[in-house]
Motif scaffolding. Structure first.
Motif, PDB file in Angstrom:
ATOM      1  N   TYR A 156       0.844  -1.192   0.000  1.00 12.04           N
ATOM      2  CA  TYR A 156       0.000   0.000   0.000  1.00 12.04           C
ATOM      3  C   TYR A 156       0.875   1.236   0.000  1.00 12.04           C
ATOM      4  N   PHE A 157       0.484   2.237  -0.805  1.00 15.77           N
ATOM      5  CA  PHE A 157       1.276   3.463  -0.884  1.00 15.77           C
ATOM      6  C   PHE A 157       0.393   4.686  -0.734  1.00 15.77           C
ATOM      7  N   ALA A 158       1.010   5.775  -0.256  1.00 21.83           N
ATOM      8  CA  ALA A 158       0.376   7.096  -0.218  1.00 21.83           C
ATOM      9  C   ALA A 158      -0.992   7.008   0.468  1.00 21.83           C
ATOM     10  N   ARG A 159      -2.020   7.545  -0.199  1.00 26.06           N
ATOM     11  CA  ARG A 159      -3.341   7.602   0.430  1.00 26.06           C
ATOM     12  C   ARG A 159      -3.869   6.211   0.763  1.00 26.06           C
ATOM     13  N   SER A 160      -3.541   5.216  -0.079  1.00 24.14           N
ATOM     14  CA  SER A 160      -4.066   3.877   0.193  1.00 24.14           C
ATOM     15  C   SER A 160      -3.444   3.305   1.465  1.00 24.14           C
ATOM     16  N   ALA A 161      -2.186   3.661   1.753  1.00 22.72           N
ATOM     17  CA  ALA A 161      -1.558   3.195   2.995  1.00 22.72           C
ATOM     18  C   ALA A 161      -2.208   3.859   4.202  1.00 22.72           C
ATOM     19  N   THR A 196     -10.002 -11.652 -11.746  1.00 25.24           N
ATOM     20  CA  THR A 196      -9.908 -10.411 -12.514  1.00 25.24           C
ATOM     21  C   THR A 196      -9.382  -9.317 -11.596  1.00 25.24           C
ATOM     22  N   SER A 197      -8.851  -8.261 -12.197  1.00 28.07           N
ATOM     23  CA  SER A 197      -8.278  -7.200 -11.372  1.00 28.07           C
ATOM     24  C   SER A 197      -9.369  -6.554 -10.507  1.00 28.07           C
ATOM     25  N   LEU A 198     -10.584  -6.482 -11.041  1.00 27.32           N
ATOM     26  CA  LEU A 198     -11.664  -5.905 -10.240  1.00 27.32           C
ATOM     27  C   LEU A 198     -12.015  -6.802  -9.062  1.00 27.32           C
ATOM     28  N   GLN A 199     -12.024  -8.135  -9.300  1.00 23.30           N
ATOM     29  CA  GLN A 199     -12.309  -9.063  -8.204  1.00 23.30           C
ATOM     30  C   GLN A 199     -11.216  -8.967  -7.137  1.00 23.30           C
ATOM     31  N   LEU A 200      -9.989  -8.806  -7.579  1.00 25.27           N
ATOM     32  CA  LEU A 200      -8.880  -8.690  -6.624  1.00 25.27           C
ATOM     33  C   LEU A 200      -9.079  -7.447  -5.755  1.00 25.27           C
ATOM     34  N   TRP A 201      -9.478  -6.347  -6.398  1.00 19.03           N
ATOM     35  CA  TRP A 201      -9.762  -5.128  -5.636  1.00 19.03           C
ATOM     36  C   TRP A 201     -10.835  -5.383  -4.584  1.00 19.03           C
ATOM     37  N   GLU A 202     -11.877  -6.068  -4.996  1.00 22.90           N
ATOM     38  CA  GLU A 202     -12.977  -6.324  -4.070  1.00 22.90           C
ATOM     39  C   GLU A 202     -12.534  -7.201  -2.900  1.00 22.90           C
ATOM     40  N   GLU A 203     -11.641  -8.165  -3.153  1.00 15.94           N
ATOM     41  CA  GLU A 203     -11.098  -8.976  -2.051  1.00 15.94           C
ATOM     42  C   GLU A 203     -10.360  -8.080  -1.057  1.00 15.94           C
ATOM     43  N   ILE A 204      -9.582  -7.143  -1.588  1.00 12.41           N
ATOM     44  CA  ILE A 204      -8.797  -6.277  -0.713  1.00 12.41           C
ATOM     45  C   ILE A 204      -9.701  -5.329   0.069  1.00 12.41           C
ATOM     46  N   VAL A 205     -10.757  -4.834  -0.571  1.00 11.50           N
ATOM     47  CA  VAL A 205     -11.680  -3.920   0.117  1.00 11.50           C
ATOM     48  C   VAL A 205     -12.437  -4.638   1.236  1.00 11.50           C
ATOM     49  N   LYS A 206     -12.651  -5.958   1.057  1.00 14.26           N
ATOM     50  CA  LYS A 206     -13.297  -6.718   2.147  1.00 14.26           C
ATOM     51  C   LYS A 206     -12.459  -6.628   3.420  1.00 14.26           C
ATOM     52  N   VAL A 207     -11.146  -6.663   3.238  1.00 15.12           N
ATOM     53  CA  VAL A 207     -10.253  -6.615   4.399  1.00 15.12           C
ATOM     54  C   VAL A 207     -10.102  -5.179   4.910  1.00 15.12           C
ATOM     55  N   HIS A 208     -10.116  -4.215   3.986  1.00 19.61           N
ATOM     56  CA  HIS A 208      -9.932  -2.806   4.360  1.00 19.61           C
ATOM     57  C   HIS A 208     -11.023  -1.965   3.724  1.00 19.61           C
ATOM     58  N   PRO A 209     -12.215  -1.945   4.308  1.00 18.81           N
ATOM     59  CA  PRO A 209     -13.355  -1.246   3.683  1.00 18.81           C
ATOM     60  C   PRO A 209     -13.104   0.237   3.407  1.00 18.81           C
ATOM     61  N   ARG A 210     -12.229   0.870   4.188  1.00 17.52           N
ATOM     62  CA  ARG A 210     -11.996   2.302   3.971  1.00 17.52           C
ATOM     63  C   ARG A 210     -11.365   2.591   2.612  1.00 17.52           C
ATOM     64  N   LEU A 211     -10.811   1.572   1.971  1.00 17.65           N
ATOM     65  CA  LEU A 211     -10.210   1.782   0.653  1.00 17.65           C
ATOM     66  C   LEU A 211     -11.249   2.072  -0.427  1.00 17.65           C
ATOM     67  N   ALA A 212     -12.514   1.738  -0.147  1.00 15.98           N
ATOM     68  CA  ALA A 212     -13.541   1.865  -1.186  1.00 15.98           C
ATOM     69  C   ALA A 212     -13.606   3.276  -1.767  1.00 15.98           C
ATOM     70  N   VAL A 213     -13.301   4.285  -0.963  1.00 22.07           N
ATOM     71  CA  VAL A 213     -13.456   5.667  -1.457  1.00 22.07           C
ATOM     72  C   VAL A 213     -12.483   6.014  -2.580  1.00 22.07           C
ATOM     73  N   ILE A 214     -11.390   5.265  -2.720  1.00 24.20           N
ATOM     74  CA  ILE A 214     -10.426   5.631  -3.769  1.00 24.20           C
ATOM     75  C   ILE A 214     -10.500   4.718  -4.989  1.00 24.20           C
ATOM     76  N   ARG A 215     -11.526   3.890  -5.048  1.00 30.13           N
ATOM     77  CA  ARG A 215     -11.661   2.900  -6.112  1.00 30.13           C
ATOM     78  C   ARG A 215     -11.489   3.481  -7.509  1.00 30.13           C
ATOM     79  N   ASP A 216     -11.997   4.670  -7.747  1.00 28.99           N
ATOM     80  CA  ASP A 216     -11.956   5.243  -9.099  1.00 28.99           C
ATOM     81  C   ASP A 216     -10.635   5.924  -9.411  1.00 28.99           C
TER      82      ASP A 216
END
Lengths: 83, 155
Positions: A6-11, A28-48
């Motif tokens: 994790y870097f910068a804002r994501s860290a 898929t890369s999107l599924q991988l993102w969703e796996e990571i957001v399950k562990v760290h829900p606060r990451l959802a705000v930077i998805r785009d």
């Protein structure tokens, strides 16, 4: 099991810089993102605003199929500002 | 000092100590080159009226070095007469007016090194995983280069 970096804002949102996560080998890369957001829900705000770097190659969040090996490095890359 | 053909070299360094223009330009000097072109990126003291106290840089170091190596390779493909390329980027805290990046390129004649330096900094800003945080008096802000294609442009 992959290393997620994790870097910068994501860290700041995840609260850490590096961890090992268990993820499906083919995903898929999107599924991988969703796996990571399950562990760290606060990451959802930077998805785009983020991309991945998988084995140090940039990958957009989307349908691209990733084949991951144990120990692969996956990094969350917020918008860069070097130079 | 050996009189070899002066093999073209790339000098890439990410470091937390103060950068030196003398050091970086000396890396690329060559008896075969009549031109050394230089870019220095310095830190500004204000952004949109807010006073910047200092900047902090972080990097995905291993990938940043790889991406800078790719830029050097691209430079040599586009401008084959380029001799040496040096890219030094500072990490950690950078006080105002100090350099955050220095790029130097040498070539026999000036056109190639001037163009190559511009290409290096423009491409670095679009592709190298380094992040800058501006620290103001009361808060901070992660910056986003307009060259970064995955940043939201309307803000």
């Amino acid at each position: 099991q992959v290393s997620v970096l994790y870097f910068a804002r994501s860290a700041e949102l995840a609260g850490l810089r590096c961890e090992t996560l268990s993820v499906p080998q083919e995903v898929t890369s999107l599924q991988l993102w969703e796996e990571i957001v399950k562990v760290h829900p606060r990451l959802a705000v930077i998805r785009d605003q983020v991309v991945f770097a998988v084995r140090q190659e940039y990958v957009l969040l989307g349908d691209q199929l990733l084949v991951l090996q144990p120990g692969d490095e996956v990094a969350i890359i917020p918008p860069i500002s070097g130079g | 000092m050996e009189e070899s053909e002066d093999v073209p070299k790339d000098f890439i360094k990410l470091k937390s100590e103060k950068l030196s223009v003398d050091e970086v330009s000396e890396l690329v000097v060559s008896p075969y080159c009549g031109a050394v072109s230089l870019f220095i990126g310095t830190t500004r003291n204000s952004f949109e009226g807010r006073k910047v106290i200092h900047l902090e840089y972080e990097a995905y170091t291993s990938m940043a070095e790889t991406e800078i190596k790719k830029i050097c390779r691209d430079v040599r493909e586009k401008w084959s007469s380029v001799k040496h390329i040096a890219v030094h980027h500072r990490l950690g805290v950078v006080p105002i007016t100090e350099a955050s990046v220095i790029i130097a390129v040498s070539s026999p004649h000036r056109a190639e090194s001037l163009e190559a330096v511009m290409y290096c900094i423009n491409t670095l800003k679009a592709s190298v995983p380094i992040w800058k945080k501006e620290i103001y008096e009361d808060e901070y802000s992660w910056k986003e280069n307009k060259e970064c294609f995955w940043a939201n442009s309307e803000k």
